[in-house]
Motif scaffolding. Structure first.
Motif, PDB file in Angstrom:
ATOM      1  N   ASP A 147      -3.420  20.069  15.162  1.00 41.25           N
ATOM      2  CA  ASP A 147      -2.853  20.798  14.039  1.00 41.25           C
ATOM      3  C   ASP A 147      -3.541  20.360  12.741  1.00 41.25           C
ATOM      4  N   PRO A 148      -4.219  21.257  12.025  1.00 43.03           N
ATOM      5  CA  PRO A 148      -4.894  20.862  10.778  1.00 43.03           C
ATOM      6  C   PRO A 148      -3.932  20.310   9.737  1.00 43.03           C
ATOM      7  N   GLU A 149      -2.732  20.871   9.653  1.00 40.24           N
ATOM      8  CA  GLU A 149      -1.788  20.389   8.656  1.00 40.24           C
ATOM      9  C   GLU A 149      -1.353  18.952   8.951  1.00 40.24           C
ATOM     10  N   ALA A 150      -1.149  18.644  10.229  1.00 41.65           N
ATOM     11  CA  ALA A 150      -0.772  17.278  10.585  1.00 41.65           C
ATOM     12  C   ALA A 150      -1.895  16.296  10.261  1.00 41.65           C
ATOM     13  N   ARG A 151      -3.130  16.704  10.500  1.00 38.65           N
ATOM     14  CA  ARG A 151      -4.269  15.831  10.174  1.00 38.65           C
ATOM     15  C   ARG A 151      -4.367  15.623   8.662  1.00 38.65           C
ATOM     16  N   LEU A 152      -4.174  16.690   7.903  1.00 35.39           N
ATOM     17  CA  LEU A 152      -4.228  16.562   6.445  1.00 35.39           C
ATOM     18  C   LEU A 152      -3.119  15.650   5.932  1.00 35.39           C
ATOM     19  N   ALA A 153      -1.944  15.741   6.553  1.00 35.19           N
ATOM     20  CA  ALA A 153      -0.845  14.875   6.137  1.00 35.19           C
ATOM     21  C   ALA A 153      -1.179  13.400   6.391  1.00 35.19           C
ATOM     22  N   GLU A 154      -1.791  13.118   7.549  1.00 39.65           N
ATOM     23  CA  GLU A 154      -2.169  11.735   7.856  1.00 39.65           C
ATOM     24  C   GLU A 154      -3.255  11.242   6.899  1.00 39.65           C
ATOM     25  N   LEU A 155      -4.248  12.076   6.608  1.00 36.25           N
ATOM     26  CA  LEU A 155      -5.307  11.687   5.682  1.00 36.25           C
ATOM     27  C   LEU A 155      -4.753  11.470   4.268  1.00 36.25           C
ATOM     28  N   THR A 156      -3.801  12.290   3.887  1.00 35.84           N
ATOM     29  CA  THR A 156      -3.176  12.123   2.568  1.00 35.84           C
ATOM     30  C   THR A 156      -2.420  10.806   2.496  1.00 35.84           C
ATOM     31  N   ARG A 157      -1.734  10.457   3.597  1.00 33.66           N
ATOM     32  CA  ARG A 157      -1.020   9.183   3.625  1.00 33.66           C
ATOM     33  C   ARG A 157      -1.989   8.008   3.482  1.00 33.66           C
ATOM     34  N   ARG A 158      -3.131   8.083   4.179  1.00 33.71           N
ATOM     35  CA  ARG A 158      -4.122   7.005   4.075  1.00 33.71           C
ATOM     36  C   ARG A 158      -4.670   6.910   2.645  1.00 33.71           C
ATOM     37  N   ARG A 159      -4.962   8.070   2.058  1.00 37.39           N
ATOM     38  CA  ARG A 159      -5.497   8.055   0.697  1.00 37.39           C
ATOM     39  C   ARG A 159      -4.489   7.457  -0.275  1.00 37.39           C
ATOM     40  N   HIS A 160      -3.203   7.735  -0.071  1.00 37.18           N
ATOM     41  CA  HIS A 160      -2.176   7.183  -0.941  1.00 37.18           C
ATOM     42  C   HIS A 160      -2.135   5.654  -0.811  1.00 37.18           C
ATOM     43  N   GLU A 161      -2.240   5.157   0.432  1.00 36.05           N
ATOM     44  CA  GLU A 161      -2.252   3.705   0.619  1.00 36.05           C
ATOM     45  C   GLU A 161      -3.466   3.076  -0.049  1.00 36.05           C
ATOM     46  N   ILE A 162      -4.645   3.724   0.072  1.00 31.90           N
ATOM     47  CA  ILE A 162      -5.851   3.181  -0.566  1.00 31.90           C
ATOM     48  C   ILE A 162      -5.713   3.189  -2.079  1.00 31.90           C
ATOM     49  N   ASP A 163      -5.134   4.276  -2.622  1.00 29.88           N
ATOM     50  CA  ASP A 163      -4.939   4.341  -4.075  1.00 29.88           C
ATOM     51  C   ASP A 163      -4.012   3.225  -4.551  1.00 29.88           C
ATOM     52  N   GLN A 164      -2.966   2.960  -3.788  1.00 35.17           N
ATOM     53  CA  GLN A 164      -2.055   1.883  -4.162  1.00 35.17           C
ATOM     54  C   GLN A 164      -2.760   0.514  -4.118  1.00 35.17           C
ATOM     55  N   GLU A 165      -3.588   0.318  -3.098  1.00 33.95           N
ATOM     56  CA  GLU A 165      -4.311  -0.962  -3.000  1.00 33.95           C
ATOM     57  C   GLU A 165      -5.312  -1.107  -4.146  1.00 33.95           C
ATOM     58  N   ILE A 166      -5.982  -0.017  -4.503  1.00 33.77           N
ATOM     59  CA  ILE A 166      -6.918  -0.062  -5.636  1.00 33.77           C
ATOM     60  C   ILE A 166      -6.183  -0.419  -6.925  1.00 33.77           C
ATOM     61  N   ALA A 167      -4.989   0.164  -7.086  1.00 34.16           N
ATOM     62  CA  ALA A 167      -4.212  -0.120  -8.293  1.00 34.16           C
ATOM     63  C   ALA A 167      -3.795  -1.596  -8.353  1.00 34.16           C
ATOM     64  N   ARG A 168      -3.424  -2.169  -7.212  1.00 33.53           N
ATOM     65  CA  ARG A 168      -3.037  -3.580  -7.196  1.00 33.53           C
ATOM     66  C   ARG A 168      -4.226  -4.478  -7.519  1.00 33.53           C
ATOM     67  N   VAL A 169      -5.398  -4.130  -6.970  1.00 33.69           N
ATOM     68  CA  VAL A 169      -6.592  -4.946  -7.243  1.00 33.69           C
ATOM     69  C   VAL A 169      -6.967  -4.851  -8.717  1.00 33.69           C
ATOM     70  N   GLU A 170      -6.871  -3.641  -9.288  1.00 35.99           N
ATOM     71  CA  GLU A 170      -7.175  -3.488 -10.710  1.00 35.99           C
ATOM     72  C   GLU A 170      -6.211  -4.273 -11.591  1.00 35.99           C
ATOM     73  N   ALA A 171      -4.978  -4.438 -11.085  1.00 34.28           N
ATOM     74  CA  ALA A 171      -3.993  -5.213 -11.844  1.00 34.28           C
ATOM     75  C   ALA A 171      -4.113  -6.713 -11.603  1.00 34.28           C
ATOM     76  N   GLY A 172      -5.088  -7.128 -10.770  1.00 35.13           N
ATOM     77  CA  GLY A 172      -5.294  -8.543 -10.500  1.00 35.13           C
ATOM     78  C   GLY A 172      -4.536  -9.074  -9.318  1.00 35.13           C
ATOM     79  N   GLU A 173      -3.854  -8.210  -8.547  1.00 31.84           N
ATOM     80  CA  GLU A 173      -3.109  -8.646  -7.370  1.00 31.84           C
ATOM     81  C   GLU A 173      -4.012  -8.489  -6.138  1.00 31.84           C
ATOM     82  N   VAL A 174      -4.604  -9.573  -5.697  1.00 33.33           N
ATOM     83  CA  VAL A 174      -5.530  -9.555  -4.560  1.00 33.33           C
ATOM     84  C   VAL A 174      -4.897 -10.326  -3.408  1.00 33.33           C
ATOM     85  N   ASP A 175      -4.644  -9.630  -2.304  1.00 32.46           N
ATOM     86  CA  ASP A 175      -4.078 -10.262  -1.108  1.00 32.46           C
ATOM     87  C   ASP A 175      -5.219 -10.704  -0.197  1.00 32.46           C
TER      88      ASP A 175
END
Length: 493
Positions: A147-175
């Protein structure tokens, strides 16, 4: 696998690994096999060298444990261990060699792996394995999703997680991983890497089993040669198209990519420099090279089995031809015996009015090919699928010289790209020589094409004008097991 009573009883009788673990000299065999074949990464060793090394091992053990601990000679032990009823060593004769070679079988790899698992570990990690299980499950569900919509939903979820991690690194929070997490992952990496080398040995043995079954079909075949040829070609194709064949080819293509090799070497060097993992596994430093050599050995085995299969078919065809000649000679003898009998009415029928006769002297003499002039003005892009015969007819290219150039380049490294060869040995005959490189076929190396990448090959024409061709990336990889073993021996010293 079902582990009921009857299955275990049958497995104990049939499994060579089980027999090895219960043998009287199991400690001698496992320690010697591990020292020779595993620690040094050797897949094949000449019989004379193995006898000498085992003789030294027996002498040292008898000196330490007492004279008479091991009574038999080194050669007697090797003959016993390679006997068909044991199957711990494979004794064979390589092509163009009259000296037997030995190779550890899958049973040895399995027994050594089980014995290693018995040792106590100061640190047992579980987090990385759980993460690996979750990642694999995600890959399976995402890879099977249509299902293309299901794949897009999963890719969107991954992109959201990456964006959140980028924001934490930019704020100086490095795990970062702590020392326990690093050791946990390093243990899993080393175990998987060693297991992968053992899997190559099993894949090679399975290829031999497929070939043995195919030979059995040829031996009992009683149909026509046409049906036999269809059966053989279909079975040979099934070896490459089996699940193991496709998985192995994908792994081999991955290894042949220079970018992947450099990435592996860089990552291993960075991990070994970490203080948290302690003393690194010495075998991990040469693991990418061992993988590539094991893959080349498996490829060489498949290629050698195909050549042997072709010779079996040729022998069968020659046998049938001899039978035809015997029948023809019988007919001729009968005809000569009846020639002088006047009362015998002999008659024969021909499908045509006259037989077609072709004399050898009717063939025309060799006519040199006229070198056609090439006009490079007004060149337009053409179809990718074109016949290259005209290029070879216009200019003769010495393919033996090109193959020798590739062999010389591979003498100091396991693989080389076409652009590197052309850089060191510029094209002398232009486009015809470039096409000849792509069509090279040699038992000493394999040609791998990466259609996803392009590179530019340039040369200077006869009129002094610089010519450029955009072609897929071509890589020549060494496939000779003798050279591979020799180089690994030289580097293992």
């Amino acid at each position: 696998m079902d582990l009921d009573y009857d299955r275990l009883v049958a497995l104990r009788k049939q499994s060579a690994a089980w027999r090895l673990l219960t043998a009287g000299n199991a400690a001698l065999m496992l320690s010697f096999f591990n020292k020779v074949f595993v620690e040094q990464g050797v897949r094949s060793i000449p019989g004379s060298e193995l006898v000498e090394r085992l003789d030294d091992e027996l002498f040292a053990l008898n000196e330490r444990l007492g004279e008479g601990t091991f009574l038999q000679s080194a050669k007697a032990y090797l003959d016993l261990w390679s006997a068909p009823e044991n199957g711990w060593l494979r004794k064979y004769y390589p092509p163009d060699s009259d000296e037997p070679h030995f190779d550890a079988t899958v049973a040895v790899e399995k027994a050594l792996s089980w014995v290693r698992s018995l040792g106590e570990r100061s640190f047992v990690g579980t987090e990385s394995r759980l993460n690996t299980i979750v990642d694999l499950l995600r890959q399976m569900t995402f890879g099977a999703e249509r299902d293309p919509e299901a794949r897009l939903a999963e890719l969107t979820r991954r992109r959201h997680e990456i964006d959140q991690e980028i924001a934490r690194v930019e704020a100086g929070e490095v795990d970062v991983l702590d020392s326990a997490g690093l050791r946990d992952r390093y243990q899993q990496v080393t175990a998987t890497a060693h297991g992968l080398l053992a899997d190559f040995c099993e894949v090679e043995a399975n290829f031999r089993d497929l070939d043995r079954e195919l030979r059995r079909k040829i031996a009992i075949w009683d149909g026509s040669k046409g049906r036999l040829l269809d059966e053989v070609l279909g079975s040979r194709e099934s070896i490459a198209e089996s699940d193991q064949g496709r998985s192995f080819q994908a792994f081999y293509d991955f290894l042949l990519t220079p970018r992947r090799q450099e990435e592996l070497k860089k990552l291993l060097a960075e991990v070994e420099s970490m203080d948290a993992i302690g003393e690194p596994d010495p075998r991990m430093r040469r693991m990418p090279r061992d993988w590539l050599e094991a893959a080349e050995r498996t490829q060489a085995t498949v290629r050698r089995l195909s050549d042997q299969l072709r010779r079996v078919l040729d022998d069968r065809v020659r046998s049938e031809d001899r039978r035809v000649m015997e029948l023809v000679q019988g007919i001729e003898s009968r005809a000569l015996a009846l020639r002088d009998l006047a009362h015998v009415d002999l008659a024969t029928e021909l499908d045509a009015a006259a037989p077609a006769i072709a004399l050898p002297m009717e063939r025309p003499l060799y006519t040199p090919v006229t070198k056609a002039p090439i006009d490079s003005t007004g060149i337009q892009a053409g179809d990718d699928e074109f016949a290259a015969d005209a290029l070879f007819e216009a200019t003769y290219v010495d393919t033996a010289r090109l193959a020798a150039t590739v062999h010389h380049a591979l003498s100091s490294r396991p693989q080389v790209s076409l652009s590197e060869i052309v850089r060191d040995h510029p094209l002398e005959q232009g486009l015809a020589e470039l096409v000849a490189y792509f069509a090279l076929s040699d038992d000493g190396f394999a040609t791998v094409f990466d259609d996803s990448r392009r590179e530019e090959i340039s040369w200077t024409g006869e009129d002094g004008i610089q010519q450029v061709a955009t072609v897929p990336v071509a890589i020549f990889a060494r496939t000779s097991p003798g050279i591979t073993w020799a180089s690994s021996q030289k580097e293992g010293r």
